[in-house]
Scaffold this active site. Structure first.
Site, PDB file in Angstrom:
ATOM      1  N   TYR A 270       8.534   0.475   1.121  1.00 43.70           N
ATOM      2  CA  TYR A 270       7.529   0.179   0.835  1.00 43.70           C
ATOM      3  C   TYR A 270       6.167   1.729   0.513  1.00 43.70           C
ATOM      4  O   TYR A 270       6.607   2.905   1.629  1.00 43.70           O
ATOM      5  CB  TYR A 270       6.594  -0.322   2.654  1.00 43.70           C
ATOM      6  CG  TYR A 270       5.778  -0.797   2.479  1.00 43.70           C
ATOM      7  CD1 TYR A 270       4.866  -1.972   1.879  1.00 43.70           C
ATOM      8  CD2 TYR A 270       4.961   0.708   3.037  1.00 43.70           C
ATOM      9  CE1 TYR A 270       3.643  -2.193   1.782  1.00 43.70           C
ATOM     10  CE2 TYR A 270       3.744   0.019   3.511  1.00 43.70           C
ATOM     11  CZ  TYR A 270       2.955  -0.908   2.330  1.00 43.70           C
ATOM     12  OH  TYR A 270       1.411  -0.864   2.889  1.00 43.70           O
TER      13      TYR A 270
ATOM     14  N   ASP B 256       8.530   9.937  -0.344  1.00 47.36           N
ATOM     15  CA  ASP B 256       7.237   9.202   1.000  1.00 47.36           C
ATOM     16  C   ASP B 256       7.438   9.673   2.270  1.00 47.36           C
ATOM     17  O   ASP B 256       8.070   8.984   2.668  1.00 47.36           O
ATOM     18  CB  ASP B 256       6.932   8.147   0.646  1.00 47.36           C
ATOM     19  CG  ASP B 256       5.648   6.897   1.212  1.00 47.36           C
ATOM     20  OD1 ASP B 256       5.014   7.730   1.654  1.00 47.36           O
ATOM     21  OD2 ASP B 256       5.822   5.751   0.579  1.00 47.36           O
TER      22      ASP B 256
ATOM     23  N   LYS C 271      -0.617   9.044   7.612  1.00 52.84           N
ATOM     24  CA  LYS C 271      -0.383   8.280   8.779  1.00 52.84           C
ATOM     25  C   LYS C 271      -0.558   9.784  10.098  1.00 52.84           C
ATOM     26  O   LYS C 271      -2.469   9.694  10.241  1.00 52.84           O
ATOM     27  CB  LYS C 271       0.645   7.634   8.589  1.00 52.84           C
ATOM     28  CG  LYS C 271       0.827   5.899   8.016  1.00 52.84           C
ATOM     29  CD  LYS C 271       1.847   5.705   8.299  1.00 52.84           C
ATOM     30  CE  LYS C 271       1.435   3.717   8.676  1.00 52.84           C
ATOM     31  NZ  LYS C 271       1.899   3.667   6.805  1.00 52.84           N
TER      32      LYS C 271
ATOM     33  N   TYR D  36      -3.436  -8.605   6.374  1.00 52.50           N
ATOM     34  CA  TYR D  36      -2.246  -9.453   6.807  1.00 52.50           C
ATOM     35  C   TYR D  36      -1.621 -10.459   7.719  1.00 52.50           C
ATOM     36  O   TYR D  36      -1.142 -10.716   8.496  1.00 52.50           O
ATOM     37  CB  TYR D  36      -1.286  -8.434   7.274  1.00 52.50           C
ATOM     38  CG  TYR D  36      -0.805  -7.263   6.693  1.00 52.50           C
ATOM     39  CD1 TYR D  36      -0.302  -7.268   5.273  1.00 52.50           C
ATOM     40  CD2 TYR D  36      -0.707  -5.953   7.553  1.00 52.50           C
ATOM     41  CE1 TYR D  36      -0.254  -5.756   4.996  1.00 52.50           C
ATOM     42  CE2 TYR D  36      -0.952  -5.080   6.947  1.00 52.50           C
ATOM     43  CZ  TYR D  36      -0.974  -4.554   5.130  1.00 52.50           C
ATOM     44  OH  TYR D  36      -0.286  -3.082   4.730  1.00 52.50           O
TER      45      TYR D  36
HETATM   46  C1  LIG Z   1       1.583   3.445   5.274  1.00 56.10           C
HETATM   47  C2  LIG Z   1       2.890   3.839   4.242  1.00 56.10           C
HETATM   48  C3  LIG Z   1       1.857   3.818   3.483  1.00 56.10           C
HETATM   49  C4  LIG Z   1       0.443   3.573   2.878  1.00 56.10           C
HETATM   50  O1  LIG Z   1      -0.311   4.246   3.357  1.00 56.10           O
HETATM   51  P1  LIG Z   1      -1.758   3.615   4.062  1.00 56.10           P
HETATM   52  O2  LIG Z   1      -2.510   4.738   4.287  1.00 56.10           O
HETATM   53  O3  LIG Z   1      -1.757   2.423   4.758  1.00 56.10           O
HETATM   54  O4  LIG Z   1      -2.229   2.965   2.661  1.00 56.10           O
HETATM   55  C5  LIG Z   1       2.667   3.837   2.564  1.00 56.10           C
HETATM   56  N1  LIG Z   1       3.906   4.603   1.798  1.00 56.10           N
HETATM   57  C6  LIG Z   1       4.521   4.735   3.215  1.00 56.10           C
HETATM   58  C7  LIG Z   1       5.800   5.081   4.082  1.00 56.10           C
HETATM   59  C8  LIG Z   1       4.032   4.226   4.386  1.00 56.10           C
HETATM   60  O5  LIG Z   1       4.689   4.058   5.370  1.00 56.10           O
END
Ligand SMILES: *Cc1c(COP(=O)(O)O)cnc(C)c1O
Length: 420
Positions: free
Chosen positions: A140, A234, A263, A12
């Site tokens: 996102y 998510d 994460k 980024y």
């Molecule tokens: C960071 C994130 C992702 C993507 O995860 P990566 O391990 O970076 O591919 C997907 N959804 C949410 C809500 C996120 O915060």
């Protein structure tokens, strides 16, 4: 010593005209030590992963033990104890009573897998019309092609790619002031083509640390239930305590059909993510027809080191007082950051669990902000229009106080110089 940092492509980041990255040398607790000897308090837990702080001995020793036994084995045709234990642990704690877990290497891929599961769930029952996803403005879900298509491609960080991506149905959250019925209208209008609905619960993180309420989540869940549309939650950013409960959707009492975590799953030690599905979805794949198999299989799927890290990390939520620490951080944020509110150029202060975001009136001078934080011994990465903190839950009282007093100080300086 490494000195040619220009061989690497940073994330980024423009390739010219930006400050060079800092060289990190080691980590411990809530702190990062730089190669030049300086030490920074990590206010963002390495992109929200290091919930137990860095180098927690329980995770390091679990990974070391596993490293000596078997660092990796392909997952096609094999399984192993660390993965079996992890799937058990996840099924026991994830909302929605999932019955199977698919392990992958990153959050974006976990969401891709959730999307494939949802599309194929319908296909396996003979329905090939349901290929679209409903997602939300400001959301996102990752950086890969399919996940960009559901990450607000009209206005989000990936708008450059908008005309290249599959078309999805991206609507404002229910209760949005301007279009409160956009979501339910979209479901009514497109229902025969919708494979699933996907949402980040309570906190749209990358989209600007925007918080919504339990009622919004319940409305999304009940509308999905009414139309029989799979709900994908998510929890990659919110999972594992960040919003005050182990998972954010617990606060609304909703149950997803598919849930994605990543994460903080390994406490910030290894790259690992999971996509878990409930009995309804799994039943759609319960067939001996090879065409009904979920066609996905990352090479490093269920890496034993990563699974060992995740098992040790999950155990720490039981043996150490993480959620109490999150509640303490939230309380500290509420008291310590309140004075930001009145500053010129400050639009909003949002706090949820161990997340605090100061929203600025158009965040210009971002490099100035980052540099000032580093000068004060704090690692924060303002983006979009927010200066936010998501510290490790184990951060000590002094470090936490330094973090928030530095936020107050630097935001006040910014506001003096650039705020109005
Ligand atoms: C960071 C994130 C992702 C993507 O995860 P990566 O391990 O970076 O591919 C997907 N959804 C949410 C809500 C996120 O915060």
């Amino acid at each position: 010593m490494a000195d040619n940092v220009d061989r690497l492509w940073p994330p980024y980041t423009a390739l010219a005209g930006v400050p060079a990255p800092l060289i990190a040398e080691s980590t411990m607790g809530a702190r990062i030590r730089l190669a030049d000897g300086r030490e920074l308090i990590d206010g963002v837990s390495s992109w929200w992963t290091a919930c137990h702080g860095y180098n927690h001995p329980a995770i390091l020793s679990a990974v070391t033990d596993q490293l000596n036994r078997m660092p990796h084995i392909m997952f096609g045709g094999f399984s192993h104890d660390p993965a079996i234990e992890l799937a058990d642990r996840l099924c026991a704690i994830l909302p929605g009573a999932p019955s199977r877990v698919f392990l992958s290497d990153s959050g974006s891929v976990a969401v891709e897998i959730a999307m494939k599961m949802a599309v194929q769930y319908w296909r396996n029952s003979g329905n090939t019309d349901r290929t679209k996803f409903v997602s939300f403005k400001g959301g996102y879900h990752g950086d890969t092609m399919a996940t960009m298509s559901i990450s607000d491609p009209g206005d989000g960080m990936h708008k450059l790619f908008a005309d290249y991506l599959p078309n999805q149905i991206v609507v404002p959250l229910p209760h949005d002031a301007e279009k409160p019925t956009a979501f339910s209208d979209a479901l009514d209008q497109h229902k025969d083509h919708i494979a699933g609905v996907i949402i980040e619960p309570l906190l749209q993180a990358v989209g600007g640390m925007k918080i919504h309420d339990n009622e919004t989540l319940r409305d999304v869940a009940s509308k999905c239930a009414e139309q029989d549309i799979p709900l994908i939650i998510d929890e990659i950013a919110t999972g594992f305590g960040r919003t005050g409960t182990l998972f954010a959707c617990e606060q609304a009492g909703i149950a997803p059909d598919i849930i994605c975590v990543g994460k903080a799953l390994t406490g910030g030690v290894m790259s690992l993510a999971a996509t878990a599905a409930n009995a309804r979805i799994v039943e759609g794949f319960n067939s001996d027809d090879p065409d009904h198999a979920l066609m996905h299989g990352p090479t490093y799927m269920a890496n034993p080191l990563a699974c060992a890290a995740a098992n040790a990390s999950l155990a720490l939520f039981k043996t150490e007082p993480r959620l109490e620490q999150v509640a303490g951080i939230e309380k500290h944020f509420q008291g310590a950051l309140a004075s930001c509110r009145g500053l010129p150029g400050v639009m909003d202060l949002r706090i949820k669990g161990a997340m605090a975001a100061v929203q600025l009136k158009n965040l210009h001078e971002n490099d100035w902000l980052k540099r000032r934080f580093i000068e004060e011994g704090v690692w924060l990465r303002p983006f979009g229009d927010v200066v936010y903190a998501m510290p490790p839950f184990v951060i000590g009282k002094n470090d936490l106080t330094h973090l928030t007093s530095t936020m107050n100080k630097i935001v006040a300086e910014w506001s003096d110089r650039f705020g109005v």
